[in-house]
Design a protein around this motif. Structure first.
Motif, mmCIF file in Angstrom:
data_model
loop_
_atom_site.group_PDB
_atom_site.id
_atom_site.type_symbol
_atom_site.label_atom_id
_atom_site.label_comp_id
_atom_site.label_asym_id
_atom_site.label_seq_id
_atom_site.Cartn_x
_atom_site.Cartn_y
_atom_site.Cartn_z
ATOM 1 N N ILE A 77 -25.950 4.434 88.892
ATOM 2 C CA ILE A 77 -25.474 3.197 89.554
ATOM 3 C C ILE A 77 -25.251 2.088 88.530
ATOM 4 C CG2 ILE A 77 -26.572 3.714 91.776
ATOM 5 C CD1 ILE A 77 -28.811 1.710 90.911
ATOM 6 N N ASP A 79 -22.679 0.923 87.223
ATOM 7 C CA ASP A 79 -21.593 -0.021 87.541
ATOM 8 C C ASP A 79 -21.972 -1.020 88.628
ATOM 9 O OD1 ASP A 79 -21.745 1.846 89.494
ATOM 10 O OD2 ASP A 79 -19.573 2.112 89.732
ATOM 11 N N GLU A 80 -23.128 -0.813 89.287
ATOM 12 C CA GLU A 80 -23.580 -1.774 90.304
ATOM 13 C C GLU A 80 -24.520 -2.834 89.720
ATOM 14 O OE1 GLU A 80 -24.891 -0.432 94.221
ATOM 15 O OE2 GLU A 80 -24.289 1.593 93.665
ATOM 16 N N ARG A 93 -33.664 -1.853 95.577
ATOM 17 C CA ARG A 93 -32.921 -2.196 96.790
ATOM 18 C C ARG A 93 -33.855 -3.009 97.687
ATOM 19 N NH1 ARG A 93 -27.508 -0.997 95.950
ATOM 20 N NH2 ARG A 93 -27.325 1.085 95.055
#
Length: 523
Positions: A77, A79-80, A93
């Protein structure tokens, strides 16, 4: 930089680990996440919360990239991840650090027994963007309303966010409060410092979904990535923010005052210049200038001789003679009556100046609007007809008009045609607006034309009169009153007192005003 931009920058520094130094003795944030998972497992076993279908574990791989494991699936992840965080922090999260959430509802509005009780009931309007806490609500509901609706009572100390409308709003409730369907309460573990989360949440931007009302789903809320510092550092960050943000608020207040000062300074400076001008303080008096009072007396004597010889008609308005009495007070003589007018004189003027009524030295001429239905008054007209709209194009020096009327519209009343250098003074609606015409024209009824009488032109300068006009606004507004609509009659305008310097001084004053206003205009 605006105060809001400064505040945003400080919050970004805070949530990226750059506002306070890291302490190597702090327990790493990854340990917090483990403790929160254990707390959730315990609560699930005790059936106090429901298990999640999408437990997320975020970690750094051997390649130093971020990965997320959900069930049996692991994916990169990287790119997040929006920015770098210190090594003692971790990304998580929101679903991993929130123990549970509670929605709300609205009791039936048609049942009065559900409302105006003693339970605070919050909706979007109760959450302010610039406040961290909820202390009161606009609406209250009853126990009956709470029991017979989908609303829930949220204990004080709980974080409440807007999920529909007002996206981005967040508070910590200081009161037990029921919430409506647009709000959602988030129950956090004690391993998260609530104020840290609130400050983090204020850095987020929400677009929302929906054609009429923008909203975000619970899944979208739970998928938010939060940069999580060690618990001790969360508290140090909040302490630092609460030290700095009041200074930003002070900066905001000071900047607003400065912006207002910058905005109004040219207007105030111009007002001061004109105020000095009409009080004889802008230029020095010249003892060689002939006194206005002596000049006026000569004109009045000449006028009386011409009227007596039937070479001149008497003025519409009775002649006013203002003079200083032996007791040094101002008096006015009209016909055979003389009275003290000290209470009408607004300020002192130099000795060689004089007070005069505007109607004594000027003709005050009503504007008019020819009948619109009569085409003869408008078609092929060649006489400029002034309205306030012409000031938008010409400013205060009127050299053209949008509309024209015919000679037939004026008829035999030649006074309605104002000569160049006449003053245009608005006496209804936008009272106090003024201009000077550079061309012969007529005006509509919103304005009066102020034309210096021929016999007084030798001691009254039109440009000086023009600059006196803005100083009369408060006088005009006082005369207008407010019955049905604001209006100053010709009679009242003619009675306004104006200070009159000798003609050479008027010209010096005009020159000085125009010299100074050039500098004001570039401020």
């Amino acid at each position: 930089m605006t105060a809001q931009q400064l505040k945003n920058s400080i919050l970004i520094l805070a949530i990226s680990g750059k506002l306070v130094p890291q302490d190597p003795h702090d327990e790493p944030a990854s340990k917090l996440v483990e403790q929160i998972r254990k707390e959730k497992d315990r609560l699930i076993k005790e059936k106090k919360i429901k298990p999640s279908k999408f437990d997320s574990i975020i970690f750094k791989g051997e390649d130093n990239l971020h990965y997320e494991k959900i069930g049996r699936e692991t994916r990169c992840i990287e790119d997040e991840i929006p920015f770098e965080i210190p090594s003692s922090w971790t990304w998580a999260r929101l679903r991993e650090v929130v123990l549970s959430n509670i929605g709300g509802g609205t009791p039936s509005k048609s049942n009065p027994n559900y409302w105006n009780g003693n339970i605070s009931w919050a909706s979007v309007k109760d959450l302010a963007m610039d406040s961290l806490n909820l202390k009161n609500t606009f609406d209250k509901i009853s126990e009956l309303g709470l029991r017979n609706s989908t609303s829930n009572l949220i204990p004080s100390g709980t974080i409440i966010i807007c999920a529909r409308m007002g996206l981005g709003k967040i508070v910590i409730s200081d009161i037990d409060v029921a919430i409506n369907q647009d709000l959602r309460a988030l129950i956090f573990s004690n391993f998260i410092f609530k104020k840290y989360f609130v400050y983090f949440y204020k850095t987020l931007k929400f677009n929302g979904q929906g054609l009429t009302v923008k909203g975000i789903t619970l899944d979208e809320i739970y998928n938010i990535l939060i940069p999580l510092p060690p618990l001790q550092e969360q508290k140090r960050i909040v302490d630092k923010l609460e030290e700095i943000l009041p200074l930003v608020e002070k900066y905001k207040e000071d900047k607003e005052k400065l912006d207002e000062l910058n905005l109004n300074f040219p207007l105030k400076l111009k007002k001061s210049i004109l105020d000095y001008a009409i009080k004889g303080k802008l230029v020095e008096q010249n003892l060689e200038d002939e006194s206005v009072e002596i000049l006026l007396q000569k004109i009045r004597e000449e006028k009386q001789r011409l009227i007596k010889d039937k070479k001149l008609k008497a003025d519409k308005f009775p002649q006013s003679t203002i003079f200083i009495g032996e007791d040094n007070s101002p008096y006015e003589k009209i016909g055979r009556e003389t009275r003290c007018i000290a209470d009408e004189i607004p300020f002192e003027i130099p000795k060689n100046w004089a007070w005069v009524r505007l109607g004594e030295v000027c003709d005050i001429i009503n504007g008019f609007t020819p009948l619109r239905s009569n085409a003869d008054f408008w078609q092929n007209g060649d006489i400029p007809w002034f309205t306030i709209d012409d000031m938008r194009e010409c400013g205060k020096q009127i050299s053209s008009t949008r509309q024209f009327i015919s000679q037939k519209a004026i008829g035999e009343n030649s006074k309605r045609l104002l000569p160049p250098n006449s003053i245009l003074l608005c006496c209804t609606a936008s009272i106090g607006e003024y201009a000077i015409t550079k061309i012969p024209l007529t005006t509509n009824q919103q304005f009066n034309g102020i034309v210096i009488k021929t016999k007084y032109k030798i001691f009254c300068n039109a440009k000086f009169l023009f600059w006196v006009m803005p100083t009369l606004k408060s006088t005009l507004l006082n005369l207008a009153g407010k019955t049905t609509f604001e209006f100053v009659s010709v009679q009242k305008v003619s009675q306004i007192l104006i200070p009159l310097p000798p003609l050479p001084e008027q010209k010096r004053i005009v020159a000085k005003i125009e010299e100074l206003l050039k500098f004001v205009d570039i401020l």
